[in-house]
Design a protein around this motif. Structure first.
Motif, PDB file in Angstrom:
ATOM      1  N   SER A   1       2.601  17.056  46.118  1.00 22.80           N
ATOM      2  CA  SER A   1       1.326  16.749  46.413  1.00 22.80           C
ATOM      3  C   SER A   1       0.510  17.120  45.079  1.00 22.80           C
ATOM      4  O   SER A   1      -0.498  16.419  44.867  1.00 22.80           O
ATOM      5  CB  SER A   1       0.994  17.346  47.670  1.00 22.80           C
ATOM      6  OG  SER A   1       1.111  18.725  47.751  1.00 22.80           O
ATOM      7  N   PHE A   2       0.885  18.161  44.440  1.00 26.39           N
ATOM      8  CA  PHE A   2       0.260  18.585  43.255  1.00 26.39           C
ATOM      9  C   PHE A   2       0.384  17.165  42.252  1.00 26.39           C
ATOM     10  O   PHE A   2      -0.607  16.980  41.635  1.00 26.39           O
ATOM     11  CB  PHE A   2       0.835  19.667  42.586  1.00 26.39           C
ATOM     12  CG  PHE A   2       0.451  19.894  41.020  1.00 26.39           C
ATOM     13  CD1 PHE A   2      -0.791  20.546  40.684  1.00 26.39           C
ATOM     14  CD2 PHE A   2       1.261  19.339  40.191  1.00 26.39           C
ATOM     15  CE1 PHE A   2      -0.967  20.484  39.660  1.00 26.39           C
ATOM     16  CE2 PHE A   2       0.897  19.737  38.753  1.00 26.39           C
ATOM     17  CZ  PHE A   2      -0.321  19.989  38.331  1.00 26.39           C
ATOM     18  N   PHE A   3       1.635  16.692  41.934  1.00 29.37           N
ATOM     19  CA  PHE A   3       1.898  15.769  40.863  1.00 29.37           C
ATOM     20  C   PHE A   3       0.982  14.734  41.500  1.00 29.37           C
ATOM     21  O   PHE A   3       0.249  13.873  40.687  1.00 29.37           O
ATOM     22  CB  PHE A   3       3.205  15.062  41.160  1.00 29.37           C
ATOM     23  CG  PHE A   3       4.131  16.116  40.620  1.00 29.37           C
ATOM     24  CD1 PHE A   3       4.146  17.099  39.487  1.00 29.37           C
ATOM     25  CD2 PHE A   3       5.456  16.342  41.335  1.00 29.37           C
ATOM     26  CE1 PHE A   3       4.787  18.157  39.067  1.00 29.37           C
ATOM     27  CE2 PHE A   3       6.460  17.406  40.845  1.00 29.37           C
ATOM     28  CZ  PHE A   3       5.993  18.294  39.769  1.00 29.37           C
ATOM     29  N   LEU A   4       0.793  14.241  42.855  1.00 30.70           N
ATOM     30  CA  LEU A   4       0.068  13.222  43.125  1.00 30.70           C
ATOM     31  C   LEU A   4      -1.797  13.446  42.867  1.00 30.70           C
ATOM     32  O   LEU A   4      -2.571  12.573  42.297  1.00 30.70           O
ATOM     33  CB  LEU A   4      -0.180  12.876  44.586  1.00 30.70           C
ATOM     34  CG  LEU A   4       1.174  12.076  45.278  1.00 30.70           C
ATOM     35  CD1 LEU A   4       0.975  12.211  46.651  1.00 30.70           C
ATOM     36  CD2 LEU A   4       1.053  10.934  44.717  1.00 30.70           C
ATOM     37  N   GLU A   5      -2.191  14.711  43.099  1.00 30.43           N
ATOM     38  CA  GLU A   5      -3.438  15.058  42.759  1.00 30.43           C
ATOM     39  C   GLU A   5      -3.757  14.941  41.093  1.00 30.43           C
ATOM     40  O   GLU A   5      -4.753  14.562  40.769  1.00 30.43           O
ATOM     41  CB  GLU A   5      -3.615  16.501  43.156  1.00 30.43           C
ATOM     42  CG  GLU A   5      -5.244  16.857  42.955  1.00 30.43           C
ATOM     43  CD  GLU A   5      -5.033  18.465  43.686  1.00 30.43           C
ATOM     44  OE1 GLU A   5      -6.679  18.959  43.369  1.00 30.43           O
ATOM     45  OE2 GLU A   5      -4.246  19.217  44.005  1.00 30.43           O
ATOM     46  N   ALA A   6      -2.734  15.379  40.463  1.00 33.81           N
ATOM     47  CA  ALA A   6      -3.053  15.438  39.057  1.00 33.81           C
ATOM     48  C   ALA A   6      -2.723  13.991  38.360  1.00 33.81           C
ATOM     49  O   ALA A   6      -3.450  13.694  37.305  1.00 33.81           O
ATOM     50  CB  ALA A   6      -1.902  16.472  38.474  1.00 33.81           C
ATOM     51  N   SER A   7      -2.057  13.247  38.971  1.00 37.06           N
ATOM     52  CA  SER A   7      -1.822  11.818  38.331  1.00 37.06           C
ATOM     53  C   SER A   7      -2.867  10.685  38.654  1.00 37.06           C
ATOM     54  O   SER A   7      -3.001   9.845  37.814  1.00 37.06           O
ATOM     55  CB  SER A   7      -0.644  11.303  38.876  1.00 37.06           C
ATOM     56  OG  SER A   7      -0.603  11.112  40.426  1.00 37.06           O
ATOM     57  N   PHE A   8      -3.839  11.051  39.595  1.00 33.65           N
ATOM     58  CA  PHE A   8      -4.738  10.064  39.701  1.00 33.65           C
ATOM     59  C   PHE A   8      -5.902  10.035  38.874  1.00 33.65           C
ATOM     60  O   PHE A   8      -6.342  11.058  38.134  1.00 33.65           O
ATOM     61  CB  PHE A   8      -5.401  10.276  41.245  1.00 33.65           C
ATOM     62  CG  PHE A   8      -4.554   9.927  42.299  1.00 33.65           C
ATOM     63  CD1 PHE A   8      -4.061   8.662  42.557  1.00 33.65           C
ATOM     64  CD2 PHE A   8      -4.595  10.948  43.190  1.00 33.65           C
ATOM     65  CE1 PHE A   8      -3.415   8.385  43.635  1.00 33.65           C
ATOM     66  CE2 PHE A   8      -3.398  10.603  44.510  1.00 33.65           C
ATOM     67  CZ  PHE A   8      -3.081   9.149  44.688  1.00 33.65           C
ATOM     68  N   PRO A   9      -6.553   8.848  38.392  1.00 34.93           N
ATOM     69  CA  PRO A   9      -7.567   8.699  37.408  1.00 34.93           C
ATOM     70  C   PRO A   9      -8.786   9.643  38.087  1.00 34.93           C
ATOM     71  O   PRO A   9      -8.952   9.761  39.207  1.00 34.93           O
ATOM     72  CB  PRO A   9      -7.697   7.426  37.053  1.00 34.93           C
ATOM     73  CG  PRO A   9      -6.748   6.660  37.835  1.00 34.93           C
ATOM     74  CD  PRO A   9      -6.054   7.459  38.841  1.00 34.93           C
ATOM     75  N   CYS A  10      -9.472  10.075  37.098  1.00 37.59           N
ATOM     76  CA  CYS A  10     -10.590  11.149  37.547  1.00 37.59           C
ATOM     77  C   CYS A  10     -11.490  10.525  38.373  1.00 37.59           C
ATOM     78  O   CYS A  10     -12.178  10.933  39.185  1.00 37.59           O
ATOM     79  CB  CYS A  10     -11.237  11.746  36.354  1.00 37.59           C
ATOM     80  SG  CYS A  10     -10.173  13.008  35.401  1.00 37.59           S
ATOM     81  N   SER A  11     -11.597   9.151  38.166  1.00 39.49           N
ATOM     82  CA  SER A  11     -12.634   8.400  38.778  1.00 39.49           C
ATOM     83  C   SER A  11     -12.362   7.906  40.210  1.00 39.49           C
ATOM     84  O   SER A  11     -13.218   7.662  41.095  1.00 39.49           O
ATOM     85  CB  SER A  11     -12.913   6.856  38.076  1.00 39.49           C
ATOM     86  OG  SER A  11     -11.614   6.062  38.235  1.00 39.49           O
ATOM     87  N   ASN A  12     -11.070   8.382  40.645  1.00 41.65           N
ATOM     88  CA  ASN A  12     -10.557   8.343  42.006  1.00 41.65           C
ATOM     89  C   ASN A  12     -10.655   9.327  42.773  1.00 41.65           C
ATOM     90  O   ASN A  12      -9.735   9.866  43.090  1.00 41.65           O
ATOM     91  CB  ASN A  12      -9.146   7.837  41.880  1.00 41.65           C
ATOM     92  CG  ASN A  12      -8.672   6.740  43.097  1.00 41.65           C
ATOM     93  OD1 ASN A  12      -9.228   7.182  44.119  1.00 41.65           O
ATOM     94  ND2 ASN A  12      -7.808   5.947  43.205  1.00 41.65           N
ATOM     95  N   THR A  13     -11.834   9.658  43.114  1.00 43.50           N
ATOM     96  CA  THR A  13     -12.260  11.031  43.739  1.00 43.50           C
ATOM     97  C   THR A  13     -11.629  11.332  45.079  1.00 43.50           C
ATOM     98  O   THR A  13     -11.117  12.113  45.731  1.00 43.50           O
ATOM     99  CB  THR A  13     -13.608  11.649  43.545  1.00 43.50           C
ATOM    100  OG1 THR A  13     -14.356  10.554  44.061  1.00 43.50           O
ATOM    101  CG2 THR A  13     -14.208  11.679  42.267  1.00 43.50           C
TER     102      THR A  13
END
Length: 127
Positions: free
Chosen positions: A24-36
């Protein structure tokens, strides 16, 4: 018999709760910053898996086999430093206290009655 099941259940929870926390960390870190919205959702799941792992660690202390604690299947000598460095580079908060707790687990048997152990495992599995 029930003690073996409890031990195996705790060891399995220790392993897979950490895996899910990390994924779940990898998911959180991998999304573009604009995809809040997706970042917030991944953060929610990471926090839930952290809570599950934390509870499992608390229940497991003194109740798991020494072999699993010494196997490097749960954490390694590099886990804590990797979490600290990853948090610094990604900007995503990682609760390193959980890893410290897990690395401090004991495998010596505790003196507590089996009803208390069963209650704690039931509580963990009810989440």
């Amino acid at each position: 018999m029930i003690q073996s099941y409890i031990t195996l259940s705790l060891e399995t929870h220790l392993f897979f709760a950490r895996i899910m926390k990390e994924h779940s960390f990898f998911l959180e870190a991998s999304f573009p910053c604009s995809n809040t919205s997706r970042i917030e959702r991944a953060n929610f799941f990471r926090e839930q898996f952290e809570a599950l792992l934390c509870d499992t660690i608390k229940i497991s202390n003194g109740r798991v086999n020494c072999e699993i604690l010494n196997s490097c299947e749960l954490t390694t000598e590099f886990t804590l430093r990797a979490e600290e460095r990853t948090a610094a580079l990604s900007g995503v908060s990682i609760n390193t206290d959980i890893t410290k707790m897990q690395q401090g687990l004991r495998c010596e048997p505790r003196t507590s009655d089996s009803r208390e152990i069963q209650r704690l495992v039931h509580q963990l599995n009810s989440r």
